[in-house]
Scaffold this motif. Structure first.
Motif, PDB file in Angstrom:
ATOM      1  N   ASN A 101       0.820  -1.208   0.000  1.00 42.51           N
ATOM      2  CA  ASN A 101       0.000   0.000   0.000  1.00 42.51           C
ATOM      3  C   ASN A 101       0.858   1.264   0.000  1.00 42.51           C
ATOM      4  OD1 ASN A 101      -2.476  -1.237  -0.114  1.00 42.51           O
ATOM      5  ND2 ASN A 101      -2.868  -1.172   2.073  1.00 42.51           N
ATOM      6  N   ALA A 102       2.007   1.192   0.648  1.00 45.08           N
ATOM      7  CA  ALA A 102       2.913   2.346   0.645  1.00 45.08           C
ATOM      8  C   ALA A 102       3.405   2.642  -0.764  1.00 45.08           C
ATOM      9  CB  ALA A 102       4.096   2.089   1.582  1.00 45.08           C
ATOM     10  N   VAL A 103       3.756   1.609  -1.495  1.00 46.28           N
ATOM     11  CA  VAL A 103       4.193   1.814  -2.876  1.00 46.28           C
ATOM     12  C   VAL A 103       3.071   2.439  -3.688  1.00 46.28           C
ATOM     13  CG1 VAL A 103       4.844   0.651  -5.011  1.00 46.28           C
ATOM     14  CG2 VAL A 103       5.916   0.003  -2.861  1.00 46.28           C
TER      15      VAL A 103
ATOM     16  N   HIS B  28       4.206   6.136  -4.541  1.00 48.07           N
ATOM     17  CA  HIS B  28       4.787   6.100  -5.878  1.00 48.07           C
ATOM     18  C   HIS B  28       3.769   6.431  -6.957  1.00 48.07           C
ATOM     19  CE1 HIS B  28       6.577   3.724  -9.413  1.00 48.07           C
ATOM     20  NE2 HIS B  28       7.197   4.860  -9.331  1.00 48.07           N
ATOM     21  N   LEU B  29       2.581   5.849  -6.832  1.00 45.46           N
ATOM     22  CA  LEU B  29       1.592   6.014  -7.891  1.00 45.46           C
ATOM     23  C   LEU B  29       0.653   7.195  -7.676  1.00 45.46           C
ATOM     24  CD1 LEU B  29      -0.002   2.660  -9.054  1.00 45.46           C
ATOM     25  CD2 LEU B  29       1.662   4.098 -10.194  1.00 45.46           C
ATOM     26  N   ALA B  30       0.090   7.280  -6.473  1.00 49.13           N
ATOM     27  CA  ALA B  30      -1.012   8.220  -6.255  1.00 49.13           C
ATOM     28  C   ALA B  30      -0.553   9.616  -5.867  1.00 49.13           C
ATOM     29  CB  ALA B  30      -1.936   7.667  -5.170  1.00 49.13           C
TER      30      ALA B  30
ATOM     31  N   ILE C 208       8.801   3.345   4.919  1.00 47.74           N
ATOM     32  CA  ILE C 208       7.637   2.516   5.243  1.00 47.74           C
ATOM     33  C   ILE C 208       7.682   1.245   4.406  1.00 47.74           C
ATOM     34  CG2 ILE C 208       5.121   2.367   5.201  1.00 47.74           C
ATOM     35  CD1 ILE C 208       5.041   5.367   5.800  1.00 47.74           C
ATOM     36  N   ARG C 209       7.976   1.426   3.125  1.00 53.85           N
ATOM     37  CA  ARG C 209       8.129   0.259   2.261  1.00 53.85           C
ATOM     38  C   ARG C 209       9.240  -0.667   2.786  1.00 53.85           C
ATOM     39  NH1 ARG C 209       6.927  -3.174  -2.286  1.00 53.85           N
ATOM     40  NH2 ARG C 209       8.875  -3.713  -3.260  1.00 53.85           N
ATOM     41  N   LYS C 210      10.360  -0.069   3.142  1.00 52.98           N
ATOM     42  CA  LYS C 210      11.497  -0.863   3.604  1.00 52.98           C
ATOM     43  C   LYS C 210      11.160  -1.597   4.912  1.00 52.98           C
ATOM     44  CE  LYS C 210      16.460  -0.389   4.600  1.00 52.98           C
ATOM     45  NZ  LYS C 210      16.919  -1.306   3.557  1.00 52.98           N
TER      46      LYS C 210
ATOM     47  N   PHE D 191       0.725   3.732 -14.552  1.00 52.80           N
ATOM     48  CA  PHE D 191      -0.664   3.507 -14.117  1.00 52.80           C
ATOM     49  C   PHE D 191      -0.760   2.384 -13.095  1.00 52.80           C
ATOM     50  CE2 PHE D 191      -2.416  -0.439 -15.818  1.00 52.80           C
ATOM     51  CZ  PHE D 191      -1.370  -0.864 -16.608  1.00 52.80           C
ATOM     52  N   THR D 192       0.342   1.709 -12.824  1.00 54.73           N
ATOM     53  CA  THR D 192       0.338   0.613 -11.860  1.00 54.73           C
ATOM     54  C   THR D 192       1.691   0.543 -11.185  1.00 54.73           C
ATOM     55  OG1 THR D 192       0.308  -1.795 -11.605  1.00 54.73           O
ATOM     56  CG2 THR D 192       0.874  -0.955 -13.767  1.00 54.73           C
ATOM     57  N   SER D 193       1.694   0.095  -9.938  1.00 53.99           N
ATOM     58  CA  SER D 193       2.960   0.002  -9.210  1.00 53.99           C
ATOM     59  C   SER D 193       3.795  -1.177  -9.681  1.00 53.99           C
ATOM     60  CB  SER D 193       2.699  -0.110  -7.709  1.00 53.99           C
ATOM     61  OG  SER D 193       1.809  -1.162  -7.427  1.00 53.99           O
ATOM     62  N   HIS D 194       3.310  -1.929 -10.639  1.00 58.16           N
ATOM     63  CA  HIS D 194       4.083  -3.046 -11.175  1.00 58.16           C
ATOM     64  C   HIS D 194       5.085  -2.588 -12.234  1.00 58.16           C
ATOM     65  CE1 HIS D 194       1.004  -5.139  -9.048  1.00 58.16           C
ATOM     66  NE2 HIS D 194       1.471  -6.309  -9.369  1.00 58.16           N
ATOM     67  N   ILE D 195       5.170  -1.301 -12.423  1.00 60.71           N
ATOM     68  CA  ILE D 195       6.110  -0.763 -13.401  1.00 60.71           C
ATOM     69  C   ILE D 195       6.999   0.262 -12.716  1.00 60.71           C
ATOM     70  CG2 ILE D 195       6.382   0.505 -15.561  1.00 60.71           C
ATOM     71  CD1 ILE D 195       3.449  -0.400 -16.222  1.00 60.71           C
ATOM     72  N   VAL D 196       8.284  -0.014 -12.624  1.00 63.41           N
ATOM     73  CA  VAL D 196       9.254   0.955 -12.118  1.00 63.41           C
ATOM     74  C   VAL D 196      10.477   0.882 -13.034  1.00 63.41           C
ATOM     75  CG1 VAL D 196      10.679   1.705 -10.183  1.00 63.41           C
ATOM     76  CG2 VAL D 196       8.470   0.609  -9.744  1.00 63.41           C
ATOM     77  N   ARG D 197      10.912   2.011 -13.530  1.00 62.82           N
ATOM     78  CA  ARG D 197      11.999   2.049 -14.497  1.00 62.82           C
ATOM     79  C   ARG D 197      13.333   2.323 -13.806  1.00 62.82           C
ATOM     80  NH1 ARG D 197       9.605   3.370 -19.602  1.00 62.82           N
ATOM     81  NH2 ARG D 197       7.421   3.940 -19.369  1.00 62.82           N
TER      82      ARG D 197
END
Lengths: 483, 166
Positions: free
Chosen positions: A114-116, A120-122, A156-158, B95-101
């Motif tokens: 959820n942290a990622v 990272h995304l949101a 948090i991820r770590k 668009f997804t956390s399954h992608i990190v460059r």
């Protein structure tokens, strides 16, 4: 960089995927004769082959093998398969040490995943704004504007990864679970190291929630309406109706909050859920059997976990839940962007639960495995970071898996993601141009669900995001490629 | 190290990090992890090697603590047997956390921890990506060629010159 090609004639927009996804996902938006959005579909890679991948394996090795299914959620698959194989091994109740160390691992997994998602995304959309320049609207831009967010994101991820490593022996593909129990307890030195950091992690999760709420305060209308619609919800809840991400019974509620079913044991899921295959998608469409395919769809994940539970058993998360539910003015919360708020509350709950478990001496127990009489079938459900995850196995007399059925969280959200994309298209598509803004808003909607590209390859050379506009006959009008 | 303290980077010796990633359950997508497994057996000095299913944001911590970083991935479309290119920090949103460059990892390493290693992407060509836990013979051949180049570079690291791309 964005490339735009424009041809003639109207009707259909195809947004074709998706970096490192083998080109199997895409968004299709169909217009009617009046140029209005008639239909939207989100396609994503979802190989049915991974179930065949499991067939023929010995039942006791499945909890390890299924970790190959996902790079973000290997632990969720590990634990869900282990729970199913407990049943196959004839074990209905684990020892306290085994149950609690599995829970510790699971809450570490949900916390870090959820942290990622959030950081990272949101966070680029939520903290910098949807309209911020693309060059800045990313995690590095967020860190530049909010330096503390970078610290929260990484640590948090770590910490979650450290919990996984401490319980499973390694941070990647841990090998904690065996049918009927676990391989090891929690070493005192690992426990003590985690204890030193856990209060800080709880605080950072709370700080992140406060920062997020400041965005909501200044974007109240957007938060409530963006990609939003009423829906049913489904999640596991504990026997007392409280949030339980590791074990419990299924509860589904309609958009008004009325139960559709509750207290459903995982083994009985087929009586309540049915999976439909549609020709245009690799992904199945599960729905509630009694309501049928048109009305039986539902949402899972943090928003569903919050809407379905009666309370949360940790104090900070429970206070945050009450604050969150006030958004619904006595009803459920349906805002799609509220997934992020709910996700942060789940993170607080995970961090608090981890803290409680780290001070539970059962984790140093030495009675780790229970044995029983073999059974031919096992079904288990867990609340993974993206929502309800189901594993169902049949095993022959030799211990080989003869049948496997997995309903992953993203599959449960399949119809909901389509509807969110449609809502965005209805609200933001103007004319026949595929604007960068439209593309971005569609991505914002999809990010709320953070779809899992389980079992996708990760090779270089896969397709970037592509948007294609087609007419009613499928002729291409325009294509936009996001690099 | 306390987790709240930034990573300190010593420049006294060139510390090298290898990050190999991919899905070993999808045939040649496992080239990155396979490369790491082979290199770990070589016992090379000043070298840290990790394999993973995909890159993750916390990899930035490790990246920031090294002077030279090699990202090792399978390639669907690149030249055979492999290609090498320098990687620069650059962040994007997916668009997804399954992608990190790799570029994003480098950007976070620089932004959060002041780390700016020389970084290279080694893309080893793969051919088959089905649900099989084994490399194809052709990919295995490409891996051997890539490892020959890479081990030479690791034994004689020269920051800024990643090795000849083929």
């Amino acid at each position: 960089m964005t490339d735009v090609q424009v041809d003639r004639a109207p009707r259909k927009i195809v947004i074709d995927p998706v970096t490192r996804v083998e080109g199997h996902g895409k968004v299709t938006i169909r217009l009617n004769e009046a140029g209005e959005v008639e239909q939207a579909r989100f396609h994503i890679v979802e190989f049915r082959g991974f179930e065949r991948f499991i067939q023929g394996r010995m039942y006791w090795e499945v909890p390890v093998i299924v970790q190959r299914l996902c790079g973000i959620c290997p632990v969720s698959h590990h634990l869900c398969a282990a729970k199913a194989m407990d049943i196959v091994a004839g074990v209905d109740k684990l020892t306290p040490a085994a149950e609690k160390i599995r829970r510790l691992m699971h809450y570490g997994q949900v916390l870090q995943s959820n942290a990622v998602n959030f950081f990272h995304l949101a966070s680029p959309d939520l903290l910098l704004g949807f309209e911020a320049p693309v060059a800045q609207r990313n995690i590095v831009g967020v860190i530049g504007a909010f330096p503390e967010v970078g610290k929260w994101a990484i640590f948090i991820r770590k910490f979650g990864q450290q919990v996984i490593a401490a319980t499973g022996g390694r941070r990647i593909h841990p090998r904690l679970c065996i049918p009927g129990g676990v391989n090891q307890n929690l070493a005192v030195e690992h426990r003590d190291a985690l204890r030193k950091d856990v209060d800080q992690i709880v605080k950072w999760c709370c700080d992140a929630l406060e920062l997020h709420k400041s965005f909501i305060d200044s974007h109240e209308q957007l938060h409530e309406t963006f990609a939003s619609f009423p829906s049913s919800y489904m999640s596991l809840v504990g026997a007392d109706g409280g949030m339980d991400l590791y074990d419990g019974a299924l509860r589904a509620i309609d958009a008004g909050g009325t139960p559709i079913f509750e207290g459903v044991r995982p083994a009985d899921y087929c009586d309540y859920l049915i999976e439909e295959v549609r020709s245009w998608s690799y992904m199945k469409f599960p729905h509630i059997r009694s309501l049928g395919r048109e009305d039986g769809w539902y949402r899972v994940g943090p928003l569903a976990q919050l809407n379905c539970c009666a309370f949360i058993g940790t104090p900070l998360a429970e206070a945050a839940r009450k604050d969150f539910m006030a958004l619904g003015h006595g009803g459920l919360v349906h805002a799609t962007l509220a997934y992020h708020w709910a996700r942060l509350i789940c993170m607080i709950h995970c961090a608090e639960t981890i803290r409680d478990l780290l001070f539970d001496d059962d984790l140093q127990g030495t009675d780790l495995v229970v044995t029983g009489e073999r059974r031919p079938e096992g079904v288990a459900i867990i609340e993974a970071p993206r929502g309800t995850l189901l594993h169902h196995y049949e095993v022959d007399d030799h211990g080989q898996v003869t049948k496997a059925n997995l309903i992953v969280s993203t599959t449960n959200n399949n119809e909901a993601m389509n509807r969110s994309v449609k809502k965005v298209a209805q609200d933001y598509l103007t004319g026949r141009e595929i604007t960068e803004g439209l593309l971005n808003h569609i991505e914002v909607a999809i990010r709320a669900y953070d779809p899992c590209l389980s079992c996708a390859t990760h090779a270089l050379g896969d397709m970037p995001l592509i948007a294609t506009l087609e007419d009613a006959d499928g002729a291409v009008i325009a294509t936009r490629v996001k690099q | 190290m306390s987790m709240t303290e930034p990573v300190a980077v010593s420049r006294r010796e060139a510390r090298i990090l290898l990050l190999g990633y991919g899905n070993p359950g999808r045939q040649d997508d496992g080239l990155g992890p396979a490369a790491i497994a082979e290199i770990e057996n070589m016992g090379l000095p000043h070298l840290t090697a990790f394999e993973n299913y995909q890159l993750n944001i916390e990899d930035a911590l490790d990246v920031a603590a090294h002077d030279i970083v090699w990202f090792i991935d399978a390639s669907r479309t690149g030249p055979s047997p492999y290609s090498v290119r320098a990687v620069s920090p650059s962040s994007s949103i997916e668009f997804t956390s399954h992608i990190v460059r790799p570029e994003t990892i480098l950007a976070i390493a620089g932004q959060c921890y002041g780390g700016s290693p020389q970084a290279f992407l080694l893309a080893i060509r793969g051919y088959e990506f089905e649900f099989i836990e084994a490399l194809t013979p052709a990919a295995r051949h490409n891996l051997d060629a890539a490892l020959a180049m890479l081990t030479e570079r690791l034994r004689h690291p020269q920051p800024g010159t990643p090795g000849e791309a083929t």
